[in-house]
Structure formats: C-alpha cells, structure tokens
Design a protein around this motif. Structure first.
Motif, PDB file in Angstrom:
ATOM      1  N   UNK A 198     -29.054  66.418  -9.156  1.00  0.00           N
ATOM      2  CA  UNK A 198     -28.980  64.977  -9.379  1.00  0.00           C
ATOM      3  C   UNK A 198     -28.506  64.756 -10.809  1.00  0.00           C
ATOM      4  N   UNK A 199     -27.465  63.961 -11.017  1.00  0.00           N
ATOM      5  CA  UNK A 199     -27.016  63.698 -12.393  1.00  0.00           C
ATOM      6  C   UNK A 199     -28.132  63.025 -13.197  1.00  0.00           C
ATOM      7  N   UNK A 200     -28.466  63.618 -14.332  1.00  0.00           N
ATOM      8  CA  UNK A 200     -29.477  63.037 -15.223  1.00  0.00           C
ATOM      9  C   UNK A 200     -28.877  62.898 -16.620  1.00  0.00           C
ATOM     10  N   UNK A 277     -29.923  59.901 -11.496  1.00  0.00           N
ATOM     11  CA  UNK A 277     -29.108  59.381 -10.407  1.00  0.00           C
ATOM     12  C   UNK A 277     -28.855  57.903 -10.633  1.00  0.00           C
ATOM     13  N   UNK A 278     -29.174  57.046  -9.651  1.00  0.00           N
ATOM     14  CA  UNK A 278     -28.961  55.594  -9.811  1.00  0.00           C
ATOM     15  C   UNK A 278     -30.121  54.890 -10.514  1.00  0.00           C
ATOM     16  N   UNK A 279     -31.145  55.639 -10.930  1.00  0.00           N
ATOM     17  CA  UNK A 279     -32.360  55.040 -11.473  1.00  0.00           C
ATOM     18  C   UNK A 279     -32.309  54.952 -12.995  1.00  0.00           C
ATOM     19  N   UNK A 280     -32.864  53.860 -13.531  1.00  0.00           N
ATOM     20  CA  UNK A 280     -32.946  53.670 -14.977  1.00  0.00           C
ATOM     21  C   UNK A 280     -34.382  53.328 -15.363  1.00  0.00           C
ATOM     22  N   UNK A 281     -34.624  53.247 -16.668  1.00  0.00           N
ATOM     23  CA  UNK A 281     -35.963  52.927 -17.164  1.00  0.00           C
ATOM     24  C   UNK A 281     -36.195  51.427 -17.297  1.00  0.00           C
ATOM     25  N   UNK A 295     -33.113  49.845  -1.453  1.00  0.00           N
ATOM     26  CA  UNK A 295     -31.757  49.839  -2.008  1.00  0.00           C
ATOM     27  C   UNK A 295     -31.504  51.083  -2.843  1.00  0.00           C
ATOM     28  N   UNK A 296     -32.478  51.481  -3.641  1.00  0.00           N
ATOM     29  CA  UNK A 296     -32.338  52.682  -4.465  1.00  0.00           C
ATOM     30  C   UNK A 296     -32.227  53.941  -3.608  1.00  0.00           C
ATOM     31  N   UNK A 302     -25.729  58.151  -1.006  1.00  0.00           N
ATOM     32  CA  UNK A 302     -24.286  58.149  -1.305  1.00  0.00           C
ATOM     33  C   UNK A 302     -23.910  59.168  -2.385  1.00  0.00           C
ATOM     34  N   UNK A 303     -24.935  59.826  -2.963  1.00  0.00           N
ATOM     35  CA  UNK A 303     -24.641  60.821  -4.011  1.00  0.00           C
ATOM     36  C   UNK A 303     -24.137  62.122  -3.371  1.00  0.00           C
TER      37      UNK A 303
END
Length: 303
Positions: A198-200, A277-281, A295-296, A302-303
């Motif tokens: 997962x891209x971090x 991934x698509x998540x932020x703080x 949604x997340x 889609x990754x």
C-alpha cells in the motif's frame, strides 16, 4: 340368576353428570394449598384460592437458558453460516463432503466445535465468522506495533474499545514512529496488500541535511543489503530544512526506511506516516481511531 349383576341393586353405574364433573374438579383444585403455584399453562403459571378459583395475574414462567461459554467453542456449521457463505443446513452438507478444514485437517464430524482463533477454511479459502472490520489509528509515540502483551504498551491498547472483532495491525510502525496505522480482521485484504503493498507517505526527519546526490540516488533506486530498493516518490519538504523529506513507498514494513537512510550515512530522527493509500490524518487527532467508511473501502478496491 341367569345374568350377572353389576352392583347390589342390579343397576349399571352411571357416568357422572356435567355438574358432578365440575364439583369433582373444584374439590381437586381445592386440595391445593392457597397461594401456591399450580398447573402450567403454556409458559404461564396459574394460582388458585381454597375454592379452586383462579386468582391474581397469570405469571410468566422464567425459563433459564444456559449461557454459551466462548471458551467451549462454536459449532462448525454455525461458524460457516456466520461467515455468510451459506445456511447451517447447507454447511452440514459441505462438511460431510470434506470441503471444510480446521487447522489444516478435514473435518467431517457433525457438531464439531471450533474456536475463533482456529484456522477454518472452506474450499481452501480461510473464513471468518465475525463482520469484516477496518479501524484507522493515528499512532502516537511509545507504542509497539504488535498484538503481543510481552512488548509493554502496544497499539492494541489504543484500539481496545474500537470493536469486539479480533483485529490486528496491518503494516508496521516503530515504537517511536507516529502516524496512520490500519487494523483489520480481513485476511483476504491483508494477503492482497501484503503482496502488492500500500503506498504510504512518510514525513522523515534526519540528523543532518540530505545531500542532493543522495536524494537522486534514492529516487533512481539502489541496492542495500543485497536487495533492490525502489521508492514511489521522494522530495524535500517545502519550507523546511533539507533534513526533512517526504518519502512515498509501498513497503508495509517500517525498517526499510532506516535501511535506506542509514545505508547512506544518516540517522533517522523522526518518522510520521501522513497518508496510507487513500487515507489521511484529516480530523483524526494523535492517539485517536475511527472506522473506515464504505467510500474509503471502495478506494482500496481500486488500488
């Protein structure tokens, strides 16, 4: 005499009349002690007075049910049904045909019990009777990324009240690293992204400025400890000293960051995972957690 007599006066015994039967029932009921419990009607208890008349309200019987002890295990067909694959009856059919294994062994026994920590597989795929759960934590310093109690304070202490599901951390952050960490009980999710990564995005602070030549070397890819290392992106942090860089990488482990920079002569002072991934703080303070939205989860697909 030519015929046998039935009683002393030669008359056949008569059946008691309707009124007589009522009196007999009344005498029978009257023999019960007043105020004590009488006969059961369905799931109700009746009470009678000394004359056999029903008194008071009908009391609902309390039926005690033996509470199931989780340590005793759960029936295998229920475990399969709870996972959403099929009904219990259908599960019995699959069990009898050898499609179910428990801890690597085929189980054909009806009524066999398993525990939540057992490895139960249906047609080769591991199943889980709990609802799939995904929790995002903004990890503070001082907590080990493990589910072992032998490591002192762990990230599991921070999400203890998040869910009753048996979640585990996916990916790692060092004890003194901070930022986003994902927890789940979805084995398929873990297997997929352990393989793909997962891209971090990490905000990294070094003990000294990162040389431009080293920045380029990391960007182009290089070999460390006999392994080729590739990063998604690397750049200096805007409006910050050259000792602070942003690094996007797909590795789920944390040690890779130290491998990259220590191999070039730098000490890593601080590591903070700012996106996963698509998540932020966003709206997630340090030390707090929240469940992922539908949604997340769709973004992850889609990754």
């Amino acid at each position: 005499m030519g015929r046998e007599e039935n009683n002393d006066n030669g008359n056949a015994p008569r059946k008691p009349g309707k009124n007589a039967r009522k009196k007999m029932l009344s005498r029978e009921n009257a023999s019960r002690k007043p105020g004590t419990s009488g006969e059961r009607v369905g799931k109700q208890r009746l009470k009678f007075d000394k004359n056999g008349k029903e008194i008071g309200r009908r009391e609902r019987l309390t039926i005690e049910k033996k509470q199931a002890n989780p340590e005793d295990g759960i029936r295998l067909n229920k475990y399969i049904a709870n996972s959403g694959i099929c009904s219990r009856r259908e599960a019995d059919t699959y069990i009898s045909t050898g499609l179910v294994t428990v801890n690597g062994k085929i189980v054909n026994e009806m009524g066999y019990k398993v525990k939540l920590e057992d490895d139960v597989r249906f047609d080769g795929r591991r199943i889980n009777p709990e609802p799939l759960t995904y929790i995002l934590l903004n990890k503070p310093k001082g907590f080990a990324t493990t589910d072992s109690n032998a490591k002192g304070m762990t990230v599991m202490d921070l999400v203890a009240n998040a869910t009753t599901a048996r979640i585990k951390p996916f990916g790692r952050l060092g004890r003194n690293a901070t930022g986003l960490l994902l927890f789940t009980n979805d084995d398929a999710f873990v297997q997929k992204f352990t393989k793909k990564g997962i891209p971090r995005l990490f905000h990294i602070e070094l003990d000294k400025n990162l040389k431009a030549e080293h920045l380029k070397k990391i960007k182009d890819g290089f070999t460390a400890d006999g392994k080729e290392i590739f990063v998604e992106e690397i750049s200096y942090v805007d409006n910050a000293p050259k000792s602070e860089v942003g690094l996007k990488i797909k590795h789920t482990g944390n040690s890779i960051i130290r491998t990259i920079f220590e191999g070039l002569g730098y000490d890593v002072v601080r590591v903070d995972c700012v996106t996963l991934g698509p998540l932020t703080k966003k709206d997630l303070p340090r030390g707090r957690w929240r469940p992922l939205t539908e949604k997340e989860l769709n973004f992850f697909s889609m990754i």
